[in-house]
Scaffold this motif. Structure first.
Motif, short mmCIF file in Angstrom:
data_model
loop_
_atom_site.label_atom_id
_atom_site.label_comp_id
_atom_site.label_asym_id
_atom_site.label_seq_id
_atom_site.Cartn_x
_atom_site.Cartn_y
_atom_site.Cartn_z
N LEU A 1 0.83 -1.46 0.31
CA LEU A 1 0.03 -0.02 -0.06
C LEU A 1 0.78 1.25 0.38
O LEU A 1 0.42 2.59 -0.41
CB LEU A 1 -0.80 -0.22 1.14
CG LEU A 1 -1.65 -1.20 0.88
CD1 LEU A 1 -2.55 -1.14 2.48
CD2 LEU A 1 -2.63 -0.76 -0.13
N ARG A 2 1.47 1.48 0.85
CA ARG A 2 2.89 2.41 1.07
C ARG A 2 3.55 2.91 -0.63
O ARG A 2 3.18 3.39 -1.30
CB ARG A 2 3.70 2.41 1.63
CG ARG A 2 4.82 3.39 2.39
CD ARG A 2 6.42 3.24 2.99
NE ARG A 2 7.12 2.36 1.97
CZ ARG A 2 7.09 1.70 2.59
NH1 ARG A 2 7.42 0.68 3.59
NH2 ARG A 2 8.17 0.47 1.43
N ASN B 1 1.15 3.79 -3.27
CA ASN B 1 0.57 5.65 -2.88
C ASN B 1 1.70 6.29 -3.57
O ASN B 1 1.36 7.45 -3.87
CB ASN B 1 0.49 5.50 -1.50
CG ASN B 1 -1.40 5.38 -1.14
OD1 ASN B 1 -2.43 5.84 -1.54
ND2 ASN B 1 -1.73 4.70 -0.44
N GLU B 2 3.39 6.14 -2.81
CA GLU B 2 4.03 6.40 -3.78
C GLU B 2 3.93 6.99 -5.17
O GLU B 2 4.01 7.48 -5.66
CB GLU B 2 5.75 5.58 -3.45
CG GLU B 2 6.45 6.41 -3.51
CD GLU B 2 7.67 5.72 -3.14
OE1 GLU B 2 9.11 5.80 -4.16
OE2 GLU B 2 7.80 4.53 -2.45
N LEU C 1 1.30 6.33 -6.89
CA LEU C 1 -0.03 7.55 -7.19
C LEU C 1 0.76 8.83 -6.75
O LEU C 1 0.62 9.85 -7.91
CB LEU C 1 -0.86 7.06 -6.32
CG LEU C 1 -2.07 5.51 -6.79
CD1 LEU C 1 -2.62 5.76 -6.16
CD2 LEU C 1 -2.10 5.77 -7.65
N ASP C 2 1.32 9.20 -6.28
CA ASP C 2 1.49 10.26 -6.32
C ASP C 2 3.08 10.53 -7.01
O ASP C 2 2.81 12.08 -7.61
CB ASP C 2 2.69 10.49 -4.34
CG ASP C 2 1.83 10.71 -3.43
OD1 ASP C 2 0.91 10.82 -4.17
OD2 ASP C 2 1.95 10.80 -2.23
N ALA D 1 3.02 0.23 -10.15
CA ALA D 1 1.99 -0.64 -9.01
C ALA D 1 0.51 -0.90 -9.36
O ALA D 1 0.18 -1.67 -8.81
CB ALA D 1 1.21 1.57 -9.48
N LYS E 1 -6.93 -0.11 -12.10
CA LYS E 1 -6.80 0.57 -10.84
C LYS E 1 -8.46 0.18 -10.32
O LYS E 1 -8.56 0.33 -9.75
CB LYS E 1 -6.38 2.05 -11.03
CG LYS E 1 -6.37 3.28 -10.01
CD LYS E 1 -6.08 4.46 -9.71
CE LYS E 1 -6.62 4.86 -8.10
NZ LYS E 1 -6.71 6.67 -9.01
N GLU F 1 -9.71 -1.67 -7.82
CA GLU F 1 -11.23 -0.52 -7.04
C GLU F 1 -12.54 -1.51 -7.05
O GLU F 1 -13.11 -1.87 -5.54
CB GLU F 1 -11.08 0.70 -7.18
CG GLU F 1 -10.35 1.29 -7.30
CD GLU F 1 -9.91 2.88 -7.52
OE1 GLU F 1 -10.85 2.84 -8.23
OE2 GLU F 1 -9.89 3.73 -7.24
N LYS G 1 -8.40 -1.02 -1.52
CA LYS G 1 -8.14 0.25 -1.45
C LYS G 1 -6.81 0.52 -1.11
O LYS G 1 -6.14 -0.32 -0.44
CB LYS G 1 -9.44 0.79 -0.27
CG LYS G 1 -10.31 0.57 -0.71
CD LYS G 1 -11.48 0.99 0.22
CE LYS G 1 -13.21 0.57 0.01
NZ LYS G 1 -14.21 0.19 0.78
N TRP G 2 -6.52 1.44 -1.61
CA TRP G 2 -4.97 1.74 -1.27
C TRP G 2 -4.98 3.36 -0.12
O TRP G 2 -4.33 3.85 0.06
CB TRP G 2 -3.54 1.83 -2.29
CG TRP G 2 -4.23 2.43 -3.88
CD1 TRP G 2 -4.92 3.82 -4.67
CD2 TRP G 2 -5.46 1.52 -4.84
NE1 TRP G 2 -5.93 3.65 -5.33
CE2 TRP G 2 -6.13 2.15 -5.01
CE3 TRP G 2 -4.86 0.41 -4.40
CZ2 TRP G 2 -6.68 1.53 -6.68
CZ3 TRP G 2 -6.13 -0.59 -5.07
CH2 TRP G 2 -6.93 0.36 -6.18
N ASN G 3 -5.78 4.33 -0.52
CA ASN G 3 -5.90 5.61 0.34
C ASN G 3 -6.81 5.48 1.41
O ASN G 3 -6.90 4.35 1.94
CB ASN G 3 -6.49 6.22 -0.48
CG ASN G 3 -6.34 6.88 -2.12
OD1 ASN G 3 -4.64 6.51 -1.94
ND2 ASN G 3 -6.66 7.17 -2.56
#
Length: 132
Positions: A7-8, A11-12, A14-15, A39, A121, A125, A130-132
């Protein structure tokens, strides 16, 4: 790898994808190629771990998706949306190498990778990730 680590990492990525779009996709094609690929594979790993289809110590490598044949050899078990997931991952992987190691690509090629990534993605979903 633990799900929290996946997950971390997602999110990295996605950023980085978001920052690359803001900066200009043509200037950041390598970041987009790498991060969409990594990802998407991390999403698959979480999905398979959560459904007890993959040993927690197992690692899926992006290059498994260099062809549908290779992907199916590596993932010999069934899971929901397998055919569609593998197709999207193969399409992303094919363009990954072009973006990461090739010459500057037309914006449409980069946009097509982003579109493929958004499709996978959204698919994950819809399968409850979920990753947020």
């Amino acid at each position: 790898m633990k799900i929290e680590d996946h997950l971390r990492n997602i999110n990295e990525s996605l950023d980085v994808i978001k920052e690359s779009i803001q900066k200009g996709i043509s200037e950041r094609q390598r970041n987009i190629g790498f991060n969409t690929s990594v990802a998407a594979v991390e999403m698959l790993e979480i999905f398979l771990h959560k459904n007890n289809l993959l040993n927690p110590g197992a690692i899926i490598k992006h290059d498994w998706f260099s062809s549908p044949r290779k992907a199916n050899e590596k993932l010999q078990f069934d899971f929901p949306q397998k055919e569609q997931i593998i197709k999207l991952l193969v399409d992303i992987e094919t363009k990954r190498n072009l973006l990461c190691y090739g010459k500057l690509q037309e914006a449409e090629v980069i946009k097509s990778v982003l579109s493929l990534f958004n499709r996978i993605k959204t698919l994950f979903e819809g399968l409850g990730l979920k990753w947020n």
